[in-house]
Design a protein around this motif. Structure first.
Motif, PDB file in Angstrom:
ATOM      1  N   PHE A 194       0.827  -1.211   0.000  1.00 50.49           N
ATOM      2  CA  PHE A 194       0.000   0.000   0.000  1.00 50.49           C
ATOM      3  C   PHE A 194       0.859   1.258   0.000  1.00 50.49           C
ATOM      4  O   PHE A 194       1.952   1.262   0.571  1.00 50.49           O
ATOM      5  CB  PHE A 194      -0.914   0.037   1.224  1.00 50.49           C
ATOM      6  N   THR A 198      -3.045   5.254   1.910  1.00 45.50           N
ATOM      7  CA  THR A 198      -4.039   4.170   1.965  1.00 45.50           C
ATOM      8  C   THR A 198      -3.778   3.285   3.175  1.00 45.50           C
ATOM      9  O   THR A 198      -4.717   2.899   3.888  1.00 45.50           O
ATOM     10  CB  THR A 198      -4.002   3.327   0.658  1.00 45.50           C
ATOM     11  N   LYS A 201      -5.068   5.026   6.235  1.00 45.16           N
ATOM     12  CA  LYS A 201      -6.533   5.003   6.311  1.00 45.16           C
ATOM     13  C   LYS A 201      -7.023   3.648   6.837  1.00 45.16           C
ATOM     14  O   LYS A 201      -7.878   3.574   7.723  1.00 45.16           O
ATOM     15  CB  LYS A 201      -7.121   5.280   4.920  1.00 45.16           C
TER      16      LYS A 201
END
Ligand code: NAI
Ligand code: A1CAB
Length: 264
Positions: A194, A198, A201
């Protein structure tokens, strides 16, 4: 009339508390007085109608509730500076200082002075602090008033003073431990593919979900972990690898190291 709250020494924690209080609809900025040595560092509050000053005596004179947000070694300096004001009016004194006892504060004030120690954390900023409280000379109404104040920036609990240092470690240092955990998980997430945003999150919401699950369902973590660890699956492999590298042990040792540092 609404009570005036002053924070003497509005640094990292004091500013977080101020931000949290201002997020309450029924809290008026004019109720709040913030001091620090260089008030220019509090300019974010000026436009919101908060009184900003370097004058601690002015803050004490105006305050109904006076929060001391300075470093522990500055507490005697401030108490000496405002001693006569504390003697001349009724004021609830709240110290945020780590490791400074109610007795030590009382020795520098009037013997009947109402004193609270409060141990919040920087999530006060978004009204998600846990604040541990203890006190001396307080009335039932004053205790309720101070609990209500800290409930406006999260949740508060009253504890025995002998646990205040443990509360500092678990609640106040604790947020840093959790943030380091989050950072490590993000680093792992980046390594397995990732991008940073991202991964952040996913990790942030996962941590929030885990905490909310414990809070809302009043569960023990291991009960929920059992629901995730499929036999022979990937979760248990990961968890066991972390334990082989001392995950739980290093957390416990870190908690103890912080505690021993305060107790010294
Ligand atoms: N930072 C945290 O997460 C937590 C801190 N605490 C305790 O809260 C207290 C404050 O910690 P921080 O906010 O991290 O420190 P900080 O250093 O960020 O804030 C202290 C503030 O006091 C000001 N100050 C120093 N002398 C002053 C004076 N004579 N008059 C007015 N202001 C003065 C400084 O300019 C600074 O802005 C400490 O006693 C600490 O043990 C407790 C729980 C959590
Ligand atoms: O690290 C410290 O000493 C302070 C007290 C708890 C959080 N920060």
């Amino acid at each position: 009339m609404k009570k005036s709250i002053a924070i003497i020494g509005s640094g990292n924690l004091g500013k977080s508390i101020a931000q949290g209080l201002l997020k309450n609809e029924d809290f008026e900025p004019s109720q709040l007085i913030l001091t620090r040595r260089n008030p220019a560092n509090l300019s974010e509050f000026t436009s919101r109608g908060v009184t900003i000053s370097s004058d601690n005596r002015l803050a004490a004179e105006k305050a109904d509730i006076l929060i001391l947000g300075v470093k522990p070694f500055t507490i005697p300096v401030i108490l000496d500076e405002i001693k006569d004001i504390l003697e001349s009016k009724k004021i609830i004194l709240i110290s945020l200082a780590t490791g400074v006892s109610l007795n030590e504060i009382a020795q520098q004030t009037n013997s009947s002075q109402v004193i609270f120690r409060a141990m919040p954390n920087i999530a006060a900023d978004i009204q998600e602090s846990i604040t541990c409280l203890c006190s001396r000379n307080e009335t039932v109404d004053q205790k309720t008033e101070v609990e209500n104040l800290f409930n406006h920036i999260g949740q508060s609990i009253s504890i025995d003073e002998s646990l205040m240092e443990a509360a500092t470690v678990l609640g106040a240092c604790g947020i840093a431990y959790v943030l380091r955990f989050i950072r490590a998980m993000i680093q792992g997430g980046i390594q397995i593919g990732f991008d940073s945003d991202t991964a952040s999150k996913i990790v942030n919401q996962t941590v929030k979900g885990a905490a909310e699950l414990m809070i809302k369902n009043e569960m023990h973590p291991e009960e929920a972990i059992d629901k995730v660890t499929t036999p022979k699956g990937c979760t248990i492999v990961g968890l066991n690898e972390m334990e082989h590298h001392g995950f739980s042990s290093s957390m416990v040792r870190g908690v103890l190291a912080s505690y021993e540092k305060i107790e010294k």
